[in-house]
Scaffold this active site. Structure first.
Site, PDB file in Angstrom:
ATOM      1  N   ARG A  52       0.857  -1.252  -0.056  1.00 13.55           N
ATOM      2  CA  ARG A  52      -0.268   0.079  -0.046  1.00 13.55           C
ATOM      3  C   ARG A  52       0.950   1.124  -0.090  1.00 13.55           C
ATOM      4  O   ARG A  52       0.557   2.205  -0.564  1.00 13.55           O
ATOM      5  CB  ARG A  52      -1.010   0.051   1.227  1.00 13.55           C
ATOM      6  CG  ARG A  52      -1.962   1.200   1.300  1.00 13.55           C
ATOM      7  CD  ARG A  52      -3.055   0.960   2.268  1.00 13.55           C
ATOM      8  NE  ARG A  52      -2.437   1.161   3.532  1.00 13.55           N
ATOM      9  CZ  ARG A  52      -3.135   1.036   4.493  1.00 13.55           C
ATOM     10  NH1 ARG A  52      -4.293   0.802   4.718  1.00 13.55           N
ATOM     11  NH2 ARG A  52      -2.704   1.186   5.770  1.00 13.55           N
ATOM     12  N   HIS A 102       6.288  24.877  -4.806  1.00 16.69           N
ATOM     13  CA  HIS A 102       5.356  23.717  -4.744  1.00 16.69           C
ATOM     14  C   HIS A 102       5.839  22.761  -5.955  1.00 16.69           C
ATOM     15  O   HIS A 102       5.353  21.422  -5.395  1.00 16.69           O
ATOM     16  CB  HIS A 102       4.076  24.467  -5.542  1.00 16.69           C
ATOM     17  CG  HIS A 102       3.246  25.146  -4.442  1.00 16.69           C
ATOM     18  ND1 HIS A 102       3.794  26.524  -3.847  1.00 16.69           N
ATOM     19  CD2 HIS A 102       2.181  25.021  -3.653  1.00 16.69           C
ATOM     20  CE1 HIS A 102       2.783  26.864  -2.785  1.00 16.69           C
ATOM     21  NE2 HIS A 102       2.156  25.973  -2.797  1.00 16.69           N
ATOM     22  N   GLU A 180     -15.743   6.908   5.980  1.00 12.92           N
ATOM     23  CA  GLU A 180     -15.013   6.119   6.768  1.00 12.92           C
ATOM     24  C   GLU A 180     -14.752   6.935   7.842  1.00 12.92           C
ATOM     25  O   GLU A 180     -15.352   8.334   8.017  1.00 12.92           O
ATOM     26  CB  GLU A 180     -13.673   5.655   6.240  1.00 12.92           C
ATOM     27  CG  GLU A 180     -12.879   6.959   5.734  1.00 12.92           C
ATOM     28  CD  GLU A 180     -11.855   6.524   5.067  1.00 12.92           C
ATOM     29  OE1 GLU A 180     -10.863   5.480   5.032  1.00 12.92           O
ATOM     30  OE2 GLU A 180     -10.922   7.347   4.280  1.00 12.92           O
ATOM     31  N   LEU A 204      -9.809   5.174   2.357  1.00  7.71           N
ATOM     32  CA  LEU A 204      -8.681   4.331   2.374  1.00  7.71           C
ATOM     33  C   LEU A 204      -9.021   2.894   2.241  1.00  7.71           C
ATOM     34  O   LEU A 204      -9.824   2.357   3.062  1.00  7.71           O
ATOM     35  CB  LEU A 204      -7.853   4.845   3.481  1.00  7.71           C
ATOM     36  CG  LEU A 204      -6.377   3.962   3.647  1.00  7.71           C
ATOM     37  CD1 LEU A 204      -5.507   4.629   2.725  1.00  7.71           C
ATOM     38  CD2 LEU A 204      -5.878   3.917   5.037  1.00  7.71           C
TER      39      LEU A 204
END
Lengths: 284, 284
Positions: A52, A102, A180, A204
């Site tokens: 992951r 950035h 979630e 997620l």
């Protein structure tokens, strides 16, 4: 049992572990992370967490340095040095140090941080009594599948729960559907089926979530990976939340109102026990 | 001209400036920041930046320590020590160091970081030729009025612009309306009126934006603070972007197509000149 950190190639005491104030993890939230629970000295589901981490890194176009491929070995080594048996292993990779700007820096080397701390033992009555949750608007960005350290909305949601005397904040996107929790995945049980939000950019993809859904299927429970409304959650027969460090935690109240019969439900109990057994099996 | 940092009460060389890997700024993006442009040793609009920092801090319930009230003095002192005349002053306040946990730590002391670096001079032809922009989906969280360091979506947007050979990414919320750039506010000029997105949770209330809108009004230009579509931007007579470090920059192409007559517009020129004059007046 020293608390150990690994920072950019060196192991050290956690209290000595520092990064530049110009690290992009500090100035831009420009990085990804994982949390792994270790049981009696063995990291649980480490491979899943590393995969992951790679997906998250890929999602932000963060090239994984050779060091990160070795992250699993380094994590195990940090754990070994800590001598902490019941540990929380934290891994973070950022786009590294660069003068602030950035766009991606041209020559920065990713920062790799690993820390090891003792896991906090769960209060003994949490599983027996369950916890309260509140619902809050999901104000996060639109790529919640990327496990980045841009966690301020999660922090604010969790703090709202704490202030309300609740354990977790369940996030509602667009006033319409449950995504979630601030640091958990959320499940409802209705008519013996297990419901949870589908994988995709709004949640997620939890490691514990995937294991629990697998266990639910093994136990013959229908699994429905579809978004559901806050009303569906409030009227569910049972509800629970999952995370790497919390495992499976029954929810018994939402926004102050009892869920189901106000006690942890039987299917939740089955899944929590099955998860514990899975942990024991895999870390034996 | 040393690059200077101030970290939690001490001045040091920027290259020595470090924070804990468990600083909440590093692990949670749990902090706010400001960037101030300094002209010949004088910080421009410092009071406005400090007020916005307080608003951002308040927006995330971050108590400002005594030290932060003195932030203006500390910033001026950092600037003085650096001896950098044309400088970018960066200020960041985080919720401080604490063992990792989403909810606010009970006893953490906010981390205060100030850095001073030389400002990059603008390429001499930028004002004369203008820049290209691209449009990208606005995937940020829903409280863009809070100037937090959760900047990963901005980083990814800016990088898309760089890859496309453009100068800035203009963000489109819900496929419907222009919010702002990855690090700028965005303006369109149509029939001699100046259009820009309204203040509120979807944009940062830019200091340069506010000054430029004031100058537009002083010059008799109607100002319309309303959301406009990407099509409106593409068909505008003129367009420009603003930021603290960039000031007023004309845009001449969007997504590869010329805007207006493909050259910086006359009202943009008036506002850019008026902004320069304002800087000179206030920093004299």
């Amino acid at each position: 049992m020293p608390e150990i950190a690994f920072v950019n190639g060196e192991f050290m005491d956690l209290s000595d572990a520092r990064v530049s104030v110009e690290d992009r993890g500090f100035q831009f939230g420009d990085g990804v992370y994982e949390v792994v629970r270790c049981y009696h000295g063995v990291p649980f589901a480490l491979e899943e967490h590393l995969r992951r981490l790679e997906r998250s890194a890929s999602g932000i176009e963060l090239g994984i340095p050779e060091e990160t491929r070795r992250l699993g070995e380094l994590a195990v080594e940090a754990l070994r040095r800590s001598q902490i048996a019941e540990a929380v292993l934290y891994m973070q990779v950022t786009r590294g140090w660069a003068p602030r700007n950035h766009a991606f820096p041209e020559a920065a080397k990713p920062t790799v941080v690993i820390t090891v701390r003792p896991a906090k033992p769960a209060p003994p009555d949490r599983a027996a009594l369950g916890v309260s949750v509140i619902t809050v608007p999901d104000e996060r960005w639109l790529r919640c599948d990327i496990k980045s350290t841009d966690l301020l909305p999660n922090v604010m949601a969790k703090q709202k729960a704490v202030r309300a005397g609740a354990f977790e904040a369940v996030m509602i996107r667009d006033g319409a559907y449950v995504t979630e929790g601030a640091s958990t995945n959320v499940f409802a049980v209705k008519d013996d089926a297990v419901y949870t939000a589908p994988e995709g950019p709004r949640i997620l993809s939890g490691i514990t979530r995937a294991i629990v859904l697998g266990l639910a299927r093994e136990h013959g429970m229908p699994v429905v990976e579809e978004f559901f409304t806050p009303e569906f959650l409030a009227r569910a027969d049972e509800a629970f939340i999952t995370s790497t460090t919390l495992e499976v935690v029954p929810c018994v109240r939402v926004d102050g109102r009892p869920m189901g019969d106000g006690r942890p439900g039987p299917l939740t109990h089955v899944l929590a026990s099955a998860y514990s057994a899975e942990v024991t099996k895999r870390t034996a």
